[in-house]
Every structure is written in C-alpha cells, then in structure tokens.
Design a protein around this motif. Structure first.
Motif, PDB file in Angstrom:
ATOM      1  N   UNK A 227       0.850  -1.179   0.000  1.00  0.00           N
ATOM      2  CA  UNK A 227       0.000   0.000   0.000  1.00  0.00           C
ATOM      3  C   UNK A 227       0.890   1.235   0.000  1.00  0.00           C
ATOM      4  N   UNK A 228       0.776   2.063  -1.008  1.00  0.00           N
ATOM      5  CA  UNK A 228       1.734   3.157  -1.185  1.00  0.00           C
ATOM      6  C   UNK A 228       1.687   4.156  -0.038  1.00  0.00           C
ATOM      7  N   UNK A 229       0.506   4.639   0.420  1.00  0.00           N
ATOM      8  CA  UNK A 229       0.522   5.558   1.582  1.00  0.00           C
ATOM      9  C   UNK A 229       1.159   4.937   2.828  1.00  0.00           C
ATOM     10  N   UNK A 230       0.840   3.652   3.094  1.00  0.00           N
ATOM     11  CA  UNK A 230       1.448   3.011   4.258  1.00  0.00           C
ATOM     12  C   UNK A 230       2.947   2.801   4.057  1.00  0.00           C
ATOM     13  N   UNK A 241      12.465   8.017  -0.197  1.00  0.00           N
ATOM     14  CA  UNK A 241      11.045   8.112  -0.545  1.00  0.00           C
ATOM     15  C   UNK A 241      10.591   9.562  -0.630  1.00  0.00           C
ATOM     16  N   UNK A 242      11.523  10.492  -0.653  1.00  0.00           N
ATOM     17  CA  UNK A 242      11.143  11.886  -0.818  1.00  0.00           C
ATOM     18  C   UNK A 242      10.564  12.104  -2.222  1.00  0.00           C
ATOM     19  N   UNK A 284      -4.521   1.898  -9.137  1.00  0.00           N
ATOM     20  CA  UNK A 284      -5.629   1.088  -8.618  1.00  0.00           C
ATOM     21  C   UNK A 284      -5.336   0.639  -7.191  1.00  0.00           C
ATOM     22  N   UNK A 285      -6.287   0.948  -6.288  1.00  0.00           N
ATOM     23  CA  UNK A 285      -6.232   0.559  -4.882  1.00  0.00           C
ATOM     24  C   UNK A 285      -5.001   1.115  -4.173  1.00  0.00           C
ATOM     25  N   UNK A 286      -4.336   2.107  -4.771  1.00  0.00           N
ATOM     26  CA  UNK A 286      -3.116   2.684  -4.173  1.00  0.00           C
ATOM     27  C   UNK A 286      -2.102   1.612  -3.835  1.00  0.00           C
ATOM     28  N   UNK A 287      -1.977   0.628  -4.713  1.00  0.00           N
ATOM     29  CA  UNK A 287      -1.078  -0.485  -4.439  1.00  0.00           C
ATOM     30  C   UNK A 287      -0.047  -0.645  -5.542  1.00  0.00           C
ATOM     31  N   UNK A 288       1.146  -0.980  -5.119  1.00  0.00           N
ATOM     32  CA  UNK A 288       2.167  -1.466  -6.051  1.00  0.00           C
ATOM     33  C   UNK A 288       2.574  -2.859  -5.571  1.00  0.00           C
ATOM     34  N   UNK A 289       2.931  -3.705  -6.526  1.00  0.00           N
ATOM     35  CA  UNK A 289       3.160  -5.114  -6.219  1.00  0.00           C
ATOM     36  C   UNK A 289       4.635  -5.440  -6.388  1.00  0.00           C
ATOM     37  N   UNK A 290       5.213  -5.996  -5.332  1.00  0.00           N
ATOM     38  CA  UNK A 290       6.653  -6.264  -5.295  1.00  0.00           C
ATOM     39  C   UNK A 290       6.968  -7.637  -5.886  1.00  0.00           C
TER      40      UNK A 290
END
Length: 423
Positions: A227-230, A241-242, A284-290
């Motif tokens: 989850x990108x915000x988390x 992450x700046x 989508x869903x504020x997610x990136x997949x590792x």
C-alpha cells in the motif's frame, strides 16, 4: 580466500581473477610500479576479451594485433623494470611439492629422507621464455586461418576419458569390456529415440520464464502488495522516498500514454509533463506489487541468446543503461548509466485526461533504483575500469524509476579497495 592457494582452477576461474584483480592491486605497490601493474592487468583483460571472441571480423582481428603488440611491450617493461624492484619467492605449496619430490627421489634411491617441517622457499623471477607467452603472437594468425579459438578446443578430447571411466563404474569389474560396449549401445539407442521425439528444428522448452523474444520478464503474481501511503508512512524521513509518489506518477504518465496510443490511437501528444492539462494517473487501490526477480533476455555479440537475473536482495542488483545521447545539454557525458535496483514492482494504472477512452487499468512494470554517478568519462585511451560512486542522498534525482525495457544488462560493481571500501 587466498587466490594463490586455489587448486584445480578452470579457465573461467582465471578469467574471474583477471577481471577482479585491477581494484585489488590498486595502490598495493608504490609508484611508478602501481601504474605499470594496473596498466598491464587492464591490457591482459583487453587481450583476453578479444582472443576468446566466438565471432570475429577484420576490425576485431586488427584490434587484436594492436593489443598483442602493446601487451608484449608491457610484459617486457614489467620484467625489466618492475620485477627487479621486488624480491619474489615461490609459493609455499610449490616449495612443499618440490620438497616431496626430492624426498621421494631419495627414498627410491635408498637415501635418507629430508625433513619437510621447514621448507626453504627459493627465489623466483618472472620468465618470458615460455611457449605460452611465445604463442600469444600467433593467435590472430591462427584465428584467420582456422577460425575462432572455440572451434578447435582440445577440451572434448582431453575429457573423453571421463566417459569410459563413468561407464566402468557401472560394471561388475569382471567382464567390463563387454558391459561397457552394451552401455554405449544403450545410450546410442536412447539418443536416437530422443532425436525422433524432437527432430532438428523443433522447439524444445528452454529453462526460461518467458519467451526469449521478450526483453524482460517480471512475474504476474500479485501476492506481495504494498500500500503506497502506508509504505511512505513506514519510511517517513527516509531520503529515498522523498517525492516518491509525484515522481512515480510523472514516470508512469508517458508510459501509459504510449500504451494507449499503441492500442487505441490516443489523440493527444505524449509529453513527460504531469499536470491536469496533460492528464493524470490513478493507481488502482493505491497499491504497487513487489517482485523478487526480473529476468533480462539479451542477444550476445555472437548472436546467441542469454539471460541475466536481477535480484535486489543479492549482489546481482546492479544494472546499466544507455545514456541519452540526443540530449544537447549532456555534452561529453559517459555513454552508460549505472544504477542499483532497490525494488522490482508493477502497478495497475488508469489514465484520466484528454483522449481517454475508459477507466480500464493497465499493468506497468518499473524498477526503483538509486543512481550511480560516474567519476570520469571513459574512452578507448583509458586503461582503467569505469569508476562510480553514490551521490549524496540529499541531492535531487539520486533515486528514480527505470523502465525494464531500457535496461541493457546486469553489471558487476567491484568495491574500490584502495579507498577502504569493501563488500
């Protein structure tokens, strides 16, 4: 480990030692001997790289001739000026081997044996009067007459004795000749059956994760979502992450525009700007997949397929890319870019803006990297490896994103031991 104590080394072991020797020897000797040794090692690597080529042209053979002449001059200079400045001895294992031979010789002649507790090590000098060094000048002529060096290797014949020995172990050691012949016939029949099942030209499944025509492969799994915000909150205060999300959106915008243009003919100009007038990106869903691995397919110089594996959690995490040669502001920049891969990800992104057709999301793969900075520009006249360093994390553009399609190869970054750096 101690390279001088290595035993039963294959040709690839000598090649690996040669490639890694330059940073190891740097600053080990005083000047001018340090520069002479580093130049000789670099020339050795150049000559070896040219001599082992499996595809030659007139240009590469002419270059091999030039490097061979330079190599010979440097070897003679090394013997006359560098070697005489240092007292060198044979290795400990060489002295022990010589001592054992002498003891065995005396014992066979009925003489007294010599104690091997303290073995005197003889002085040893660099000898140019050997056939192997003499034959270096004939490589180019032999390649022109008989072909590349891999075409007439003596290795198959030298290793053929292993075949009969392996078959002998499968016999009862009594009537082994007849049994070895039966084993050979059985293996020949198996080969014929295999040839019938897969005739010449048939596609045999290779141990690759995707089609060799694809430049790269990243797994389709979405088992490791971030989850990108988390993710940003968890790494709050980390310079890496700046401006992570704005930079990611700025990177994804031209990529998704390019996908839509190829699929549907997006009626808008593709620009790198990330503004509301040019469109926006929704993840989508504020997610990136590792992903743990990326496999990189490439074609070697001799038109063969090969594959590199990028793994951010191991030393196989460094990549190289072509620099943007069309940038007029770049000037005399280095021809390659180097980066360390911090993570392999994909996102499902949706384009919103002029020319949009629907809200369908598209998968986009990307690499999160930390850029290396080149110390100086390389040229054909330099006799040293490219040197890179990490710029300070506070500087802008220290971290970024890379399209896997732009990656050329993996690369091996060796620590600069002379500066006190280590793995």
């Amino acid at each position: 480990s101690n390279a001088s104590e290595m035993k039963r080394m294959a040709a690839r072991d000598f090649e690996d030692l040669l490639q890694c020797a330059i940073p190891v020897f740097e600053a080990l000797l005083p000047e001018p001997y340090n520069k002479d040794v580093l130049t000789l090692l670099f020339t050795c690597a150049q000559w070896h790289a040219l001599a082992k080529l499996r595809m030659h042209t007139d240009e590469t053979l002419d270059l091999l001739d030039i490097i061979t002449v330079k190599f010979g001059k440097q070897l003679r200079h090394f013997q006359k000026h560098t070697c005489i400045a240092f007292k060198t001895q044979e290795l400990r294992r060489e002295a022990e081997r010589r001592q054992r031979r002498q003891s065995q010789s005396l014992a066979s002649n009925g003489g007294a044996t010599i104690s091997t507790h303290q073995t005197a090590r003889r002085s040893k000098t660099f000898n140019l009067q050997t056939y192997k060094l003499h034959a270096l000048g004939d490589y180019s002529t032999s390649i022109r007459k008989f072909g590349t060096t891999d075409s007439y290797s003596t290795e198959p014949g030298e290793l053929e004795h292993r075949t009969s020995k392996a078959r002998y172990h499968r016999t009862d050691r009594k009537e082994f000749v007849k049994q070895i012949a039966s084993i050979e016939r059985r293996e020949a029949r198996i080969h014929r059956i295999r040839d019938k099942q897969w005739p010449p030209g048939a596609m045999i499944e290779e141990e690759v994760a995707t089609s060799p025509e694809a430049h790269f492969h990243v797994g389709k799994s979405q088992n490791y979502p971030e989850n990108i915000p988390l993710f940003l909150q968890r790494h709050l205060g980390d310079p890496a992450v700046r401006d992570f999300l704005p930079n990611l959106q700025r990177f994804l915008l031209p990529k998704i525009k390019g996908i839509l243009t190829r699929e549907n003919g997006l009626a808008t100009e593709v620009t790198p700007a990330c503004s509301d007038s040019e469109g926006r990106i929704l993840i989508k869903a504020d997610r990136m997949y590792r992903h743990n691995l990326m496999r990189l397919n490439y074609t070697t110089y001799d038109v063969r397929r090969a594959q590199d594996v990028v793994n951010p959690s191991t030393s196989h995490c460094n990549i190289m890319l072509l620099a943007d040669s069309d940038d007029p502001a770049a000037g005399e920049q280095h021809p390659y870019l180097y980066a360390r891969v911090l993570g392999i990800y994909h996102v499902n992104a949706t384009y919103i803006g002029p020319g949009m057709i629907d809200y369908r999301s598209h998968r986009i793969d990307f690499l999160w990297v930390r850029w290396y900075q080149c110390v100086d520009r390389c040229s054909s006249q330099h006799t040293s490896l490219d040197r890179v360093y990490f710029p300070p994390m506070a500087e802008p553009d220290t971290f970024g994103f890379v399209d896997p399609d732009d990656v050329l190869r993996c690369c091996h970054i060796i620590p600069h031991f002379a500066q006190g750096l280590h793995i």
